[in-house]
Scaffold this motif. Structure first.
Motif, PDB file in Angstrom:
ATOM      1  N   ALA A 169       0.818  -1.217   0.000  1.00  0.00           N
ATOM      2  CA  ALA A 169       0.000   0.000   0.000  1.00  0.00           C
ATOM      3  C   ALA A 169       0.851   1.265   0.000  1.00  0.00           C
ATOM      4  O   ALA A 169       0.398   2.322  -0.445  1.00  0.00           O
ATOM      5  N   LYS A 170       2.091   1.178   0.485  1.00  0.00           N
ATOM      6  CA  LYS A 170       2.956   2.364   0.582  1.00  0.00           C
ATOM      7  C   LYS A 170       3.959   2.437  -0.572  1.00  0.00           C
ATOM      8  O   LYS A 170       5.040   3.003  -0.433  1.00  0.00           O
ATOM      9  N   PHE A 171       3.577   1.865  -1.719  1.00  0.00           N
ATOM     10  CA  PHE A 171       4.533   1.787  -2.826  1.00  0.00           C
ATOM     11  C   PHE A 171       4.989   3.158  -3.312  1.00  0.00           C
ATOM     12  O   PHE A 171       6.123   3.311  -3.791  1.00  0.00           O
ATOM     13  N   HIS A 172       4.139   4.171  -3.213  1.00  0.00           N
ATOM     14  CA  HIS A 172       4.502   5.489  -3.725  1.00  0.00           C
ATOM     15  C   HIS A 172       5.700   6.059  -2.948  1.00  0.00           C
ATOM     16  O   HIS A 172       6.743   6.391  -3.539  1.00  0.00           O
ATOM     17  N   GLY A 173       5.571   6.159  -1.633  1.00  0.00           N
ATOM     18  CA  GLY A 173       6.671   6.670  -0.823  1.00  0.00           C
ATOM     19  C   GLY A 173       7.875   5.754  -0.830  1.00  0.00           C
ATOM     20  O   GLY A 173       9.025   6.214  -0.820  1.00  0.00           O
ATOM     21  N   ASN A 174       7.631   4.443  -0.862  1.00  0.00           N
ATOM     22  CA  ASN A 174       8.746   3.499  -0.851  1.00  0.00           C
ATOM     23  C   ASN A 174       9.538   3.514  -2.157  1.00  0.00           C
ATOM     24  O   ASN A 174      10.721   3.182  -2.167  1.00  0.00           O
ATOM     25  N   THR A 175       8.887   3.894  -3.252  1.00  0.00           N
ATOM     26  CA  THR A 175       9.611   4.007  -4.519  1.00  0.00           C
ATOM     27  C   THR A 175      10.580   5.168  -4.469  1.00  0.00           C
ATOM     28  O   THR A 175      11.740   5.054  -4.900  1.00  0.00           O
ATOM     29  N   ARG A 176      10.139   6.294  -3.930  1.00  0.00           N
ATOM     30  CA  ARG A 176      11.053   7.437  -3.793  1.00  0.00           C
ATOM     31  C   ARG A 176      12.196   7.102  -2.836  1.00  0.00           C
ATOM     32  O   ARG A 176      13.361   7.436  -3.089  1.00  0.00           O
ATOM     33  N   GLU A 177      11.874   6.424  -1.720  1.00  0.00           N
ATOM     34  CA  GLU A 177      12.933   6.044  -0.784  1.00  0.00           C
ATOM     35  C   GLU A 177      13.928   5.084  -1.442  1.00  0.00           C
ATOM     36  O   GLU A 177      15.139   5.180  -1.221  1.00  0.00           O
ATOM     37  N   TRP A 188      27.709   8.274  -0.333  1.00  0.00           N
ATOM     38  CA  TRP A 188      28.353   8.268   0.982  1.00  0.00           C
ATOM     39  C   TRP A 188      28.488   6.883   1.602  1.00  0.00           C
ATOM     40  O   TRP A 188      28.980   6.769   2.726  1.00  0.00           O
ATOM     41  N   ASP A 189      27.979   5.833   0.941  1.00  0.00           N
ATOM     42  CA  ASP A 189      27.881   4.502   1.544  1.00  0.00           C
ATOM     43  C   ASP A 189      26.945   4.530   2.750  1.00  0.00           C
ATOM     44  O   ASP A 189      27.249   3.980   3.804  1.00  0.00           O
ATOM     45  N   ASP A 190      25.807   5.168   2.597  1.00  0.00           N
ATOM     46  CA  ASP A 190      24.837   5.207   3.689  1.00  0.00           C
ATOM     47  C   ASP A 190      23.428   5.197   3.113  1.00  0.00           C
ATOM     48  O   ASP A 190      22.764   6.233   3.026  1.00  0.00           O
ATOM     49  N   ALA A 191      22.952   4.016   2.733  1.00  0.00           N
ATOM     50  CA  ALA A 191      21.619   3.893   2.140  1.00  0.00           C
ATOM     51  C   ALA A 191      20.520   4.212   3.135  1.00  0.00           C
ATOM     52  O   ALA A 191      19.388   4.492   2.733  1.00  0.00           O
ATOM     53  N   SER A 192      20.829   4.190   4.430  1.00  0.00           N
ATOM     54  CA  SER A 192      19.803   4.502   5.427  1.00  0.00           C
ATOM     55  C   SER A 192      19.311   5.943   5.306  1.00  0.00           C
ATOM     56  O   SER A 192      18.284   6.302   5.884  1.00  0.00           O
ATOM     57  N   GLN A 193      20.032   6.777   4.572  1.00  0.00           N
ATOM     58  CA  GLN A 193      19.601   8.151   4.351  1.00  0.00           C
ATOM     59  C   GLN A 193      18.561   8.267   3.239  1.00  0.00           C
ATOM     60  O   GLN A 193      18.157   9.370   2.884  1.00  0.00           O
ATOM     61  N   GLY A 194      18.119   7.144   2.706  1.00  0.00           N
ATOM     62  CA  GLY A 194      17.254   7.165   1.531  1.00  0.00           C
ATOM     63  C   GLY A 194      15.993   7.988   1.695  1.00  0.00           C
ATOM     64  O   GLY A 194      15.643   8.780   0.820  1.00  0.00           O
ATOM     65  N   LYS A 195      15.293   7.830   2.815  1.00  0.00           N
ATOM     66  CA  LYS A 195      14.048   8.587   2.998  1.00  0.00           C
ATOM     67  C   LYS A 195      14.340  10.079   3.163  1.00  0.00           C
ATOM     68  O   LYS A 195      13.658  10.933   2.563  1.00  0.00           O
ATOM     69  N   GLU A 196      15.343  10.402   3.978  1.00  0.00           N
ATOM     70  CA  GLU A 196      15.713  11.812   4.147  1.00  0.00           C
ATOM     71  C   GLU A 196      16.121  12.418   2.808  1.00  0.00           C
ATOM     72  O   GLU A 196      15.768  13.563   2.497  1.00  0.00           O
ATOM     73  N   ASN A 197      16.844  11.653   2.014  1.00  0.00           N
ATOM     74  CA  ASN A 197      17.275  12.114   0.706  1.00  0.00           C
ATOM     75  C   ASN A 197      16.072  12.402  -0.185  1.00  0.00           C
ATOM     76  O   ASN A 197      15.998  13.440  -0.848  1.00  0.00           O
ATOM     77  N   ARG A 527      20.784  -8.749   2.636  1.00  0.00           N
ATOM     78  CA  ARG A 527      20.382  -7.892   3.750  1.00  0.00           C
ATOM     79  C   ARG A 527      21.574  -7.414   4.571  1.00  0.00           C
ATOM     80  O   ARG A 527      21.637  -6.246   4.974  1.00  0.00           O
ATOM     81  N   ASP A 528      22.540  -8.272   4.808  1.00  0.00           N
ATOM     82  CA  ASP A 528      23.677  -7.891   5.639  1.00  0.00           C
ATOM     83  C   ASP A 528      24.571  -6.859   4.960  1.00  0.00           C
ATOM     84  O   ASP A 528      25.386  -6.211   5.631  1.00  0.00           O
ATOM     85  N   GLN A 529      24.439  -6.707   3.638  1.00  0.00           N
ATOM     86  CA  GLN A 529      25.242  -5.714   2.920  1.00  0.00           C
ATOM     87  C   GLN A 529      24.590  -4.337   2.914  1.00  0.00           C
ATOM     88  O   GLN A 529      25.216  -3.349   2.525  1.00  0.00           O
ATOM     89  N   LEU A 530      23.323  -4.273   3.352  1.00  0.00           N
ATOM     90  CA  LEU A 530      22.554  -3.038   3.275  1.00  0.00           C
ATOM     91  C   LEU A 530      22.358  -2.448   4.666  1.00  0.00           C
ATOM     92  O   LEU A 530      22.286  -3.173   5.658  1.00  0.00           O
ATOM     93  N   ARG A 531      22.238  -1.145   4.722  1.00  0.00           N
ATOM     94  CA  ARG A 531      21.782  -0.498   5.952  1.00  0.00           C
ATOM     95  C   ARG A 531      20.280  -0.344   5.805  1.00  0.00           C
ATOM     96  O   ARG A 531      19.807   0.353   4.921  1.00  0.00           O
ATOM     97  N   VAL A 532      19.515  -1.012   6.653  1.00  0.00           N
ATOM     98  CA  VAL A 532      18.063  -1.094   6.435  1.00  0.00           C
ATOM     99  C   VAL A 532      17.291  -0.314   7.495  1.00  0.00           C
ATOM    100  O   VAL A 532      17.862   0.210   8.423  1.00  0.00           O
TER     101      VAL A 532
END
Length: 532
Positions: A169-177, A188-197, A527-532
């Motif tokens: 249901a949240k595909f719209h926001g999750n696509t941008r993230e 920067w090697d910091d994918a956890s910034q995806g939503k802020e970005n 999963r272990d390669q990503l910052r989630v």
């Protein structure tokens, strides 16, 4: 609050009156001086032709006028002269062959100092800072594309598919993230910034857009004194937060680099390695040098979000509305990839998939107005004087609807890139269509101001789009009460200079229980390669 509004109004009135008087005098001087050779809609004193333009979908009015006045015409708005182009050849003549004249950027009133830099390379005028940043970004994009961005896109797509499976249901926001995560990982090697970005990119676009702050159209309001000016105060705070975020990310990356912890497959590593190769082993920099680097990397990080998330969402919409093409693309993916998620190594063998992506960028232009160019000196074209400061808009919405070039332009036709009888067909199909070269590349701009992100857009949209069709059937939602399909407006957007569609109803159904299991196991592998 009401008293503040009244005060702002009265402070704005004198500047508006002065602007009006200036325009009347200018208009009177021009009357009878020359006969315009370019046609255009009737102009009115002071306002020009701003009163009947919807700033939330200006491209539709420009298309309407193109149908009346032809492929190149003049208009004006509050004293600013515009030339609107709706023909590829004319755009090439002005914006490519005369790029040394028409490569400036107009002032966006709601931003501070964007023409001088170093904050926004795409919005700067051409000068030494722009040249240095653009040269570096171009080389970095080309180098990373040779390695198809080191598998970072594929890993993030595996996460994105799992998110769609678990929370569709949240595909719209999750696509941008998702798009923000890829860019933040590369920067920067910091994918956890995806939503802020993603959120920061959206906020920046609001400030850039005609549909954003009213000062972008009623420019005299910007001159209201600071104490009573909410637009300046808001932008100062917004830009300061953004610059601080970029600079902090750069400092963290630099410290990680010095400790040997920053991955080589990041743009910050590439930049810092270059400094050391120039002899700066300790990476000591002045505040101005750090600002230059952090803004260059930060804006590259930021702009890659919305330029891809919008087209990606429009692609999902196209697949929902055109199930026959969804099936054709899925059949092709199944034949080539089987039980394995598509990767960039499969691009040559999936022309239908690439054609669906290419047609998406034509059918629903991500930048329907085109990014404006500004004449940097006086010029003459086809007998018409074009003064320095004139804004040139190659209106993408109109160019993509020229019926001789794009027959039946209002409808979705990926076959225009796959079948020889269509004007846009190119061979070989193992190479064309794509988002890097060939026909229809005006989507990415013109000449010296062409967007530098074609390579990552090509890879990211392909792997993400093909991954979604490999994993899911995209289904029209139905009303739970009536059972009727829920209709929606496929042209409803956020109205920014770079568009995203407004949220629309869509169901993501795993294509089988086995495929759902493959989505989850694929994510578990990375999963272990990503910052989630």
């Amino acid at each position: 609050m009401e008293s503040i509004r009244i005060l702002i109004f009265y402070l704005a009135v004198p500047s508006l009156l002065l602007s009006a008087m200036s325009q009347i005098l200018s208009w009177r001087k021009k009357v009878g001086r020359q006969t315009k050779k370019f046609p255009g809609p009737q102009q009115f004193p002071i306002v020009g032709r701003v009163h009947d333009i919807d700033r939330f979908c200006m491209w539709k009015k420009f298309k309407e006028w193109a149908d009346i006045y032809g492929p190149i015409y003049r208009t004006s708005m509050l004293g600013q002269n515009f030339i609107i182009i709706s023909d590829e050849k004319i755009a090439e003549e002005l914006l490519m062959k005369r790029g040394h004249i028409y490569s400036g950027r107009p002032q966006i009133r709601a931003l501070f100092d964007h023409k001088t830099g170093p904050g926004y390379v795409a919005l700067m005028d051409r000068h030494e800072i722009w040249t240095r940043q653009r040269k570096w970004v171009h080389a970095a994009m080309v180098e990373f594309h040779r390695s198809h961005f080191f598998g970072i896109i594929e890993n993030e797509v595996k996460r994105y598919l799992a998110v769609l499976l678990l929370d569709p249901a949240k595909f719209h926001g999750n696509t941008r993230e998702h798009c923000g995560r890829i860019m933040s990982r590369l920067a920067w090697d910091d994918a956890s910034q995806g939503k802020e970005n993603g959120d920061s990119a959206d906020c920046t676009l609001t400030q850039m857009s005609v549909s954003g702050p009213i000062v972008n159209t009623m420019t005299p309001l910007w001159e209201i004194p600071w104490a009573f000016n909410p637009w300046k105060k808001y932008e100062r705070a917004r830009e300061d937060r953004q610059r601080a975020w970029w600079l902090n990310s750069f400092h963290i990356a630099k410290q990680r680099f010095l400790r040997g912890e920053l991955p080589a497959d990041t743009w910050s590593n590439r930049y810092l390695t270059g400094l050391q190769q120039q002899g700066n082993l300790s990476l000591e920099q002045t505040p101005q040098e750090e600002e230059f680097a952090s803004c260059m990397l930060g804006f590259q990080n930021l702009v890659g979000v919305v330029t891809i998330s919008g087209p990606m969402l429009f692609f999902l919409m196209a697949m929902v509305l055109n199930p026959e093409w969804q099936r054709k693309a899925q059949e092709e993916i199944d034949r080539v990839c089987g039980d394995k998620m598509p990767t960039t190594s499969n691009m040559a063998d999936l022309p239908i998939m690439r054609a669906c992506l290419k047609e998406t960028t034509r059918w629903r232009s991500g930048v329907p107005l085109g990014v404006p160019h500004q004449a940097e000196q006086d010029d003459e074209f086809r007998g018409e004087k074009i003064k320095k400061g004139t804004i040139i808009l190659a209106c993408e919405w109109s160019i993509n609807r020229v019926p001789e070039r794009y027959p039946d332009p209002e409808n979705f036709h990926p076959e225009r890139y796959l079948e020889k009888e269509w004007p846009t067909y190119q061979e070989p199909l193992s190479r064309y269509p794509n988002l890097r070269e060939g026909v229809g590349m005006h989507t990415f701009g013109w000449g010296r101001r062409t967007c530098l992100g074609q390579h990552i857009a090509d890879d990211e949209m392909f792997v993400t789009g093909a991954g979604v069709l490999w994993a899911f059937n995209l289904i029209r939602k139905k009303c739970p009460k009536t059972g009727e399909v829920i209709e929606f407006d496929s042209e409803a957007t956020n109205a920014h200079v770079i568009l995203e569609p407004l949220p629309f109803p869509c169901d993501f159904q795993p294509r089988s229980a086995e495929r759902a299991s493959q989505i989850l196991s694929g994510y578990a592998e990375v999963r272990d390669q990503l910052r989630v």
